[in-house]
Design a protein around this motif. Structure first.
Motif, short mmCIF file in Angstrom:
data_model
loop_
_atom_site.label_atom_id
_atom_site.label_comp_id
_atom_site.label_asym_id
_atom_site.label_seq_id
_atom_site.Cartn_x
_atom_site.Cartn_y
_atom_site.Cartn_z
N ARG A 4 -18.09 13.87 19.92
CA ARG A 4 -17.08 13.13 20.66
C ARG A 4 -16.19 14.11 21.44
O ARG A 4 -15.83 15.17 20.93
CB ARG A 4 -16.23 12.28 19.73
CG ARG A 4 -15.25 11.41 20.47
CD ARG A 4 -14.40 10.58 19.54
NE ARG A 4 -13.35 9.95 20.31
CZ ARG A 4 -13.17 8.65 20.38
NH1 ARG A 4 -13.95 7.84 19.72
NH2 ARG A 4 -12.21 8.15 21.11
N ILE A 5 -15.82 13.72 22.66
CA ILE A 5 -14.92 14.52 23.48
C ILE A 5 -13.84 13.61 24.05
O ILE A 5 -13.98 12.39 24.10
CB ILE A 5 -15.67 15.25 24.63
CG1 ILE A 5 -16.40 14.26 25.54
CG2 ILE A 5 -16.63 16.30 24.07
CD1 ILE A 5 -17.05 14.90 26.77
N THR A 6 -12.78 14.22 24.51
CA THR A 6 -11.70 13.47 25.15
C THR A 6 -12.02 13.24 26.62
O THR A 6 -12.91 13.88 27.18
CB THR A 6 -10.36 14.24 25.06
OG1 THR A 6 -10.48 15.44 25.83
CG2 THR A 6 -10.01 14.56 23.61
N ASP A 72 -21.87 5.21 19.29
CA ASP A 72 -21.89 5.75 17.93
C ASP A 72 -20.67 6.61 17.60
O ASP A 72 -20.35 6.79 16.43
CB ASP A 72 -23.18 6.55 17.69
CG ASP A 72 -23.34 7.74 18.61
OD1 ASP A 72 -22.87 7.67 19.76
OD2 ASP A 72 -23.94 8.74 18.19
N VAL A 73 -19.95 7.11 18.61
CA VAL A 73 -18.74 7.88 18.36
C VAL A 73 -17.49 7.13 18.84
O VAL A 73 -16.38 7.63 18.73
CB VAL A 73 -18.79 9.30 18.99
CG1 VAL A 73 -19.93 10.10 18.41
CG2 VAL A 73 -18.84 9.24 20.50
N GLY A 74 -17.70 5.95 19.39
CA GLY A 74 -16.57 5.12 19.83
C GLY A 74 -15.83 5.66 21.04
O GLY A 74 -14.62 5.48 21.17
N ARG A 78 -20.37 14.62 24.36
CA ARG A 78 -21.01 15.67 25.15
C ARG A 78 -22.28 15.14 25.83
O ARG A 78 -22.64 15.58 26.91
CB ARG A 78 -21.35 16.86 24.26
CG ARG A 78 -20.14 17.65 23.85
CD ARG A 78 -20.53 18.86 22.98
NE ARG A 78 -19.34 19.55 22.53
CZ ARG A 78 -18.63 19.20 21.46
NH1 ARG A 78 -19.00 18.18 20.72
NH2 ARG A 78 -17.55 19.89 21.11
N ARG A 79 -22.96 14.19 25.18
CA ARG A 79 -24.16 13.58 25.76
C ARG A 79 -23.83 12.86 27.06
O ARG A 79 -24.61 12.89 28.01
CB ARG A 79 -24.80 12.61 24.77
CG ARG A 79 -25.42 13.31 23.57
CD ARG A 79 -25.76 12.31 22.48
NE ARG A 79 -24.50 11.91 21.85
CZ ARG A 79 -24.27 10.75 21.25
NH1 ARG A 79 -25.24 9.84 21.18
NH2 ARG A 79 -23.11 10.48 20.71
N ASP A 80 -22.66 12.23 27.11
CA ASP A 80 -22.24 11.54 28.34
C ASP A 80 -22.02 12.54 29.47
O ASP A 80 -22.45 12.31 30.59
CB ASP A 80 -20.96 10.73 28.10
CG ASP A 80 -21.18 9.60 27.11
OD1 ASP A 80 -22.13 8.82 27.31
OD2 ASP A 80 -20.40 9.51 26.15
N ALA A 81 -21.35 13.64 29.17
CA ALA A 81 -21.11 14.66 30.19
C ALA A 81 -22.42 15.25 30.69
O ALA A 81 -22.61 15.44 31.90
CB ALA A 81 -20.19 15.75 29.64
#
Length: 101
Positions: A4-6, A72-74, A78-81
């Motif tokens: 998860r990232i901001t 899954d991380v709400g 990093r996968r999105d980026a």
């Protein structure tokens, strides 16, 4: 370990500058035609399947809207980026521009 990232992390990631981030990352691509849009969507599908990470995609005449989030991380991951960067590269290969959101 969660990936998860901001929103700030996403915006700072290489290749994500043109994405609008709120509760998800979103980008509208101006394709100019339905045919080019369909080709972009097909390329996005290939990239998403390879990454096993699937965005929401909206194909319209003249535009394709892509929305990325990781359930899954709400939030963002990093996968999105990484997928955002690949989708943007695929759009450039097709000569597709981003539209301001």
């Amino acid at each position: 370990m969660s990936d998860r990232i901001t929103a700030q992390d996403f915006e700072a990631a290489p290749g994500t500058a043109d994405w609008h981030v709120a509760d998800a990352a979103e980008r509208v691509f101006e394709t100019g035609s339905f045919d080019v849009g369909a080709r972009l969507v097909a390329r996005i599908a290939e990239l998403a399947d390879a990454a096993n990470h699937h965005p929401d995609v909206d194909l319209r005449y003249g535009t394709v809207t892509v929305r990325l989030t990781s359930h899954d991380v709400g939030g963002l991951s990093r996968r999105d980026a990484a997928l955002a960067r690949e989708i943007a590269a695929a759009a450039r290969e097709l000569g597709v521009d981003a539209k301001a959101v």
